[in-house]
Motif scaffolding. Structure first.
Motif, PDB file in Angstrom:
ATOM      1  N   VAL A  14       1.240  17.098  -2.910  1.00  0.00           N
ATOM      2  CA  VAL A  14       0.881  18.096  -3.931  1.00  0.00           C
ATOM      3  C   VAL A  14       2.146  18.675  -4.560  1.00  0.00           C
ATOM      4  CG1 VAL A  14      -0.178  20.360  -4.315  1.00  0.00           C
ATOM      5  CG2 VAL A  14      -1.356  18.661  -2.914  1.00  0.00           C
ATOM      6  N   GLU A  15       3.111  19.031  -3.739  1.00  0.00           N
ATOM      7  CA  GLU A  15       4.365  19.593  -4.251  1.00  0.00           C
ATOM      8  C   GLU A  15       5.122  18.579  -5.109  1.00  0.00           C
ATOM      9  OE1 GLU A  15       8.486  21.704  -2.712  1.00  0.00           O
ATOM     10  OE2 GLU A  15       7.006  21.062  -1.237  1.00  0.00           O
ATOM     11  N   SER A  16       5.111  17.326  -4.687  1.00  0.00           N
ATOM     12  CA  SER A  16       5.899  16.322  -5.402  1.00  0.00           C
ATOM     13  C   SER A  16       5.302  15.922  -6.738  1.00  0.00           C
ATOM     14  CB  SER A  16       6.100  15.082  -4.530  1.00  0.00           C
ATOM     15  OG  SER A  16       4.875  14.425  -4.313  1.00  0.00           O
ATOM     16  N   VAL A  17       3.986  16.074  -6.902  1.00  0.00           N
ATOM     17  CA  VAL A  17       3.393  15.707  -8.190  1.00  0.00           C
ATOM     18  C   VAL A  17       3.378  16.880  -9.159  1.00  0.00           C
ATOM     19  CG1 VAL A  17       1.974  13.881  -7.205  1.00  0.00           C
ATOM     20  CG2 VAL A  17       0.991  16.133  -7.520  1.00  0.00           C
ATOM     21  N   SER A  18       3.601  18.091  -8.643  1.00  0.00           N
ATOM     22  CA  SER A  18       3.636  19.238  -9.540  1.00  0.00           C
ATOM     23  C   SER A  18       5.023  19.373 -10.149  1.00  0.00           C
ATOM     24  CB  SER A  18       3.228  20.513  -8.802  1.00  0.00           C
ATOM     25  OG  SER A  18       4.110  20.787  -7.759  1.00  0.00           O
ATOM     26  N   ASP A  19       5.139  20.205 -11.129  1.00  0.00           N
ATOM     27  CA  ASP A  19       6.383  20.398 -11.872  1.00  0.00           C
ATOM     28  C   ASP A  19       7.414  21.122 -11.009  1.00  0.00           C
ATOM     29  OD1 ASP A  19       8.205  20.606 -13.960  1.00  0.00           O
ATOM     30  OD2 ASP A  19       7.291  22.422 -14.755  1.00  0.00           O
ATOM     31  N   PRO A  20       8.632  20.592 -10.891  1.00  0.00           N
ATOM     32  CA  PRO A  20       9.653  21.241 -10.068  1.00  0.00           C
ATOM     33  C   PRO A  20       9.940  22.680 -10.496  1.00  0.00           C
ATOM     34  CG  PRO A  20      10.445  19.101 -10.838  1.00  0.00           C
ATOM     35  CD  PRO A  20       9.112  19.368 -11.500  1.00  0.00           C
ATOM     36  N   ILE A  21       9.878  22.966 -11.768  1.00  0.00           N
ATOM     37  CA  ILE A  21      10.151  24.330 -12.242  1.00  0.00           C
ATOM     38  C   ILE A  21       9.048  25.271 -11.772  1.00  0.00           C
ATOM     39  CG2 ILE A  21      10.336  25.761 -14.328  1.00  0.00           C
ATOM     40  CD1 ILE A  21      11.790  23.269 -15.563  1.00  0.00           C
ATOM     41  N   THR A  22       7.802  24.809 -11.808  1.00  0.00           N
ATOM     42  CA  THR A  22       6.688  25.607 -11.305  1.00  0.00           C
ATOM     43  C   THR A  22       6.877  25.885  -9.823  1.00  0.00           C
ATOM     44  OG1 THR A  22       5.231  24.565 -12.915  1.00  0.00           O
ATOM     45  CG2 THR A  22       4.176  25.724 -11.090  1.00  0.00           C
ATOM     46  N   ASN A  23       7.306  24.867  -9.064  1.00  0.00           N
ATOM     47  CA  ASN A  23       7.544  25.049  -7.637  1.00  0.00           C
ATOM     48  C   ASN A  23       8.611  26.107  -7.401  1.00  0.00           C
ATOM     49  OD1 ASN A  23       5.704  23.063  -7.049  1.00  0.00           O
ATOM     50  ND2 ASN A  23       7.238  21.472  -6.729  1.00  0.00           N
ATOM     51  N   MET A  24       9.694  26.054  -8.155  1.00  0.00           N
ATOM     52  CA  MET A  24      10.768  27.035  -7.984  1.00  0.00           C
ATOM     53  C   MET A  24      10.297  28.425  -8.380  1.00  0.00           C
ATOM     54  SD  MET A  24      13.193  25.696  -6.470  1.00  0.00           S
ATOM     55  CE  MET A  24      14.275  27.109  -6.559  1.00  0.00           C
ATOM     56  N   VAL A  49       0.829  -1.210   0.000  1.00  0.00           N
ATOM     57  CA  VAL A  49       0.000   0.000   0.000  1.00  0.00           C
ATOM     58  C   VAL A  49       0.862   1.258   0.000  1.00  0.00           C
ATOM     59  CG1 VAL A  49      -1.857   1.248   1.166  1.00  0.00           C
ATOM     60  CG2 VAL A  49      -1.933  -1.245   1.042  1.00  0.00           C
ATOM     61  N   PRO A  50       1.848   1.396   0.904  1.00  0.00           N
ATOM     62  CA  PRO A  50       2.741   2.558   0.790  1.00  0.00           C
ATOM     63  C   PRO A  50       3.508   2.569  -0.536  1.00  0.00           C
ATOM     64  CG  PRO A  50       2.956   1.572   2.958  1.00  0.00           C
ATOM     65  CD  PRO A  50       2.108   0.646   2.143  1.00  0.00           C
ATOM     66  N   ALA A  51       3.841   1.390  -1.054  1.00  0.00           N
ATOM     67  CA  ALA A  51       4.517   1.325  -2.357  1.00  0.00           C
ATOM     68  C   ALA A  51       3.593   1.832  -3.458  1.00  0.00           C
ATOM     69  CB  ALA A  51       4.977  -0.098  -2.653  1.00  0.00           C
ATOM     70  N   GLU A  52       2.315   1.530  -3.344  1.00  0.00           N
ATOM     71  CA  GLU A  52       1.332   2.036  -4.311  1.00  0.00           C
ATOM     72  C   GLU A  52       1.237   3.567  -4.210  1.00  0.00           C
ATOM     73  OE1 GLU A  52      -1.369   1.842  -7.410  1.00  0.00           O
ATOM     74  OE2 GLU A  52      -0.192   0.193  -6.590  1.00  0.00           O
ATOM     75  N   LEU A  53       1.325   4.090  -2.989  1.00  0.00           N
ATOM     76  CA  LEU A  53       1.320   5.540  -2.793  1.00  0.00           C
ATOM     77  C   LEU A  53       2.534   6.173  -3.470  1.00  0.00           C
ATOM     78  CD1 LEU A  53       0.160   8.119  -1.547  1.00  0.00           C
ATOM     79  CD2 LEU A  53       1.362   7.534   0.567  1.00  0.00           C
ATOM     80  N   VAL A  54       3.712   5.588  -3.282  1.00  0.00           N
ATOM     81  CA  VAL A  54       4.926   6.107  -3.923  1.00  0.00           C
ATOM     82  C   VAL A  54       4.788   6.016  -5.441  1.00  0.00           C
ATOM     83  CG1 VAL A  54       7.414   5.727  -4.229  1.00  0.00           C
ATOM     84  CG2 VAL A  54       6.415   5.656  -1.944  1.00  0.00           C
ATOM     85  N   LYS A  55       4.206   4.944  -5.925  1.00  0.00           N
ATOM     86  CA  LYS A  55       3.993   4.796  -7.370  1.00  0.00           C
ATOM     87  C   LYS A  55       3.078   5.905  -7.896  1.00  0.00           C
ATOM     88  CE  LYS A  55       2.340   1.661 -10.905  1.00  0.00           C
ATOM     89  NZ  LYS A  55       1.423   0.599 -11.217  1.00  0.00           N
ATOM     90  N   ASN A  56       1.976   6.162  -7.196  1.00  0.00           N
ATOM     91  CA  ASN A  56       1.069   7.235  -7.604  1.00  0.00           C
ATOM     92  C   ASN A  56       1.769   8.588  -7.610  1.00  0.00           C
ATOM     93  OD1 ASN A  56      -1.022   5.405  -7.858  1.00  0.00           O
ATOM     94  ND2 ASN A  56      -2.072   6.025  -5.999  1.00  0.00           N
ATOM     95  N   ILE A  57       2.586   8.827  -6.597  1.00  0.00           N
ATOM     96  CA  ILE A  57       3.331  10.090  -6.510  1.00  0.00           C
ATOM     97  C   ILE A  57       4.307  10.184  -7.677  1.00  0.00           C
ATOM     98  CG2 ILE A  57       5.064  11.339  -5.171  1.00  0.00           C
ATOM     99  CD1 ILE A  57       3.616  10.167  -2.640  1.00  0.00           C
ATOM    100  N   ALA A  58       5.039   9.110  -7.926  1.00  0.00           N
ATOM    101  CA  ALA A  58       6.026   9.109  -9.010  1.00  0.00           C
ATOM    102  C   ALA A  58       5.363   9.323 -10.365  1.00  0.00           C
ATOM    103  CB  ALA A  58       6.808   7.797  -9.008  1.00  0.00           C
ATOM    104  N   GLU A  59       4.143   8.804 -10.513  1.00  0.00           N
ATOM    105  CA  GLU A  59       3.410   8.966 -11.771  1.00  0.00           C
ATOM    106  C   GLU A  59       2.639  10.276 -11.833  1.00  0.00           C
ATOM    107  OE1 GLU A  59       1.017   5.412 -11.895  1.00  0.00           O
ATOM    108  OE2 GLU A  59       2.701   4.202 -12.629  1.00  0.00           O
ATOM    109  N   ARG A  60       2.806  11.104 -10.802  1.00  0.00           N
ATOM    110  CA  ARG A  60       2.158  12.420 -10.712  1.00  0.00           C
ATOM    111  C   ARG A  60       0.630  12.320 -10.722  1.00  0.00           C
ATOM    112  NH1 ARG A  60       7.087  13.975 -13.484  1.00  0.00           N
ATOM    113  NH2 ARG A  60       7.968  15.747 -12.399  1.00  0.00           N
ATOM    114  N   ASP A  61       0.116  11.289 -10.052  1.00  0.00           N
ATOM    115  CA  ASP A  61      -1.323  11.079  -9.932  1.00  0.00           C
ATOM    116  C   ASP A  61      -1.788  11.705  -8.619  1.00  0.00           C
ATOM    117  OD1 ASP A  61      -3.928  10.199  -9.688  1.00  0.00           O
ATOM    118  OD2 ASP A  61      -3.442   8.059  -9.765  1.00  0.00           O
ATOM    119  N   LEU A  62      -2.145  12.993  -8.665  1.00  0.00           N
ATOM    120  CA  LEU A  62      -2.515  13.726  -7.458  1.00  0.00           C
ATOM    121  C   LEU A  62      -3.763  13.139  -6.805  1.00  0.00           C
ATOM    122  CD1 LEU A  62      -1.996  16.033  -5.522  1.00  0.00           C
ATOM    123  CD2 LEU A  62      -3.321  17.523  -7.033  1.00  0.00           C
TER     124      LEU A  62
END
Length: 178
Positions: A152-162, A48-61
């Motif tokens: 939210v920060e991790s699924v958004s674009d790093p350039i947008t965050n900066m 389940v936490p691995a699924e959460l990391v997968k969703n985050i990595a795939e930018r699935d907010l």
């Protein structure tokens, strides 16, 4: 697998490992299984936490926030979810770098992480590690909020965050100059 879980959860402390093993011996009949230990330590399935990391990595907010909500409403503490996510990101970094074979993770988790590792590059993993490493639960009235913000920060674009951070700093600088 049970011993590997004890080693992983004791984080290098022999005393903690011995305590976990003693508790397991007193609580369960032989042979002690990984499921016994998960029950003892009030841990859920690592998938389940691995699924959460997968969703985050795939930018699935939506999927990430929904899964976090399910975990928390199911009784998992946000701090424990955070710890699990950090541990999984670290394991992914080590797997991607070839610094570990992953045997200590257990067969089922290793399989999930190897599949995930092939789809995430090192830069993305480092970015995620920095975001989740900076999560601070101190002074937060809602314990889920810091973790939700990190998602939210991790699924958004790093350039947008900066740009958002830099833009805010520029606005504050221009106000102080006036």
């Amino acid at each position: 697998n049970a011993l590997a879980l004890i080693a992983r959860k004791s984080t290098g402390s022999l005393r903690d490992a011995e305590n976990l093993l003693d508790q397991a011996i007193v609580s369960f009949d032989s042979p002690i299984t990984e499921d016994n230990l998960r029950t003892l330590m009030n841990m859920g399935d690592d998938s389940v936490p691995a699924e959460l990391v997968k969703n985050i990595a795939e930018r699935d907010l939506k999927g990430s926030l929904s899964l976090l909500s399910e975990l928390v409403s199911g009784g998992k503490e946000p701090r424990q979810v955070h710890s699990d996510v950090i541990e999984l990101i670290r394991s992914l970094i080590l797997l991607n770098a070839g610094a570990t074979s992953g045997e200590e993770l257990g067969e089922s988790l290793l399989e999930i992480l190897q599949e995930l590792s092939s789809s995430i590059d090192m830069d993305r993993l480092v970015y995620l590690a920095k975001i989740f490493g900076a999560v601070d639960f101190k002074d937060s009235a809602n314990q889920s909020l810091p973790l939700e913000l990190a998602i939210v920060e991790s699924v958004s674009d790093p350039i947008t965050n900066m740009n958002a951070i830099t833009g805010t700093a520029q606005i504050q600088d221009s106000r102080s100059a006036v």
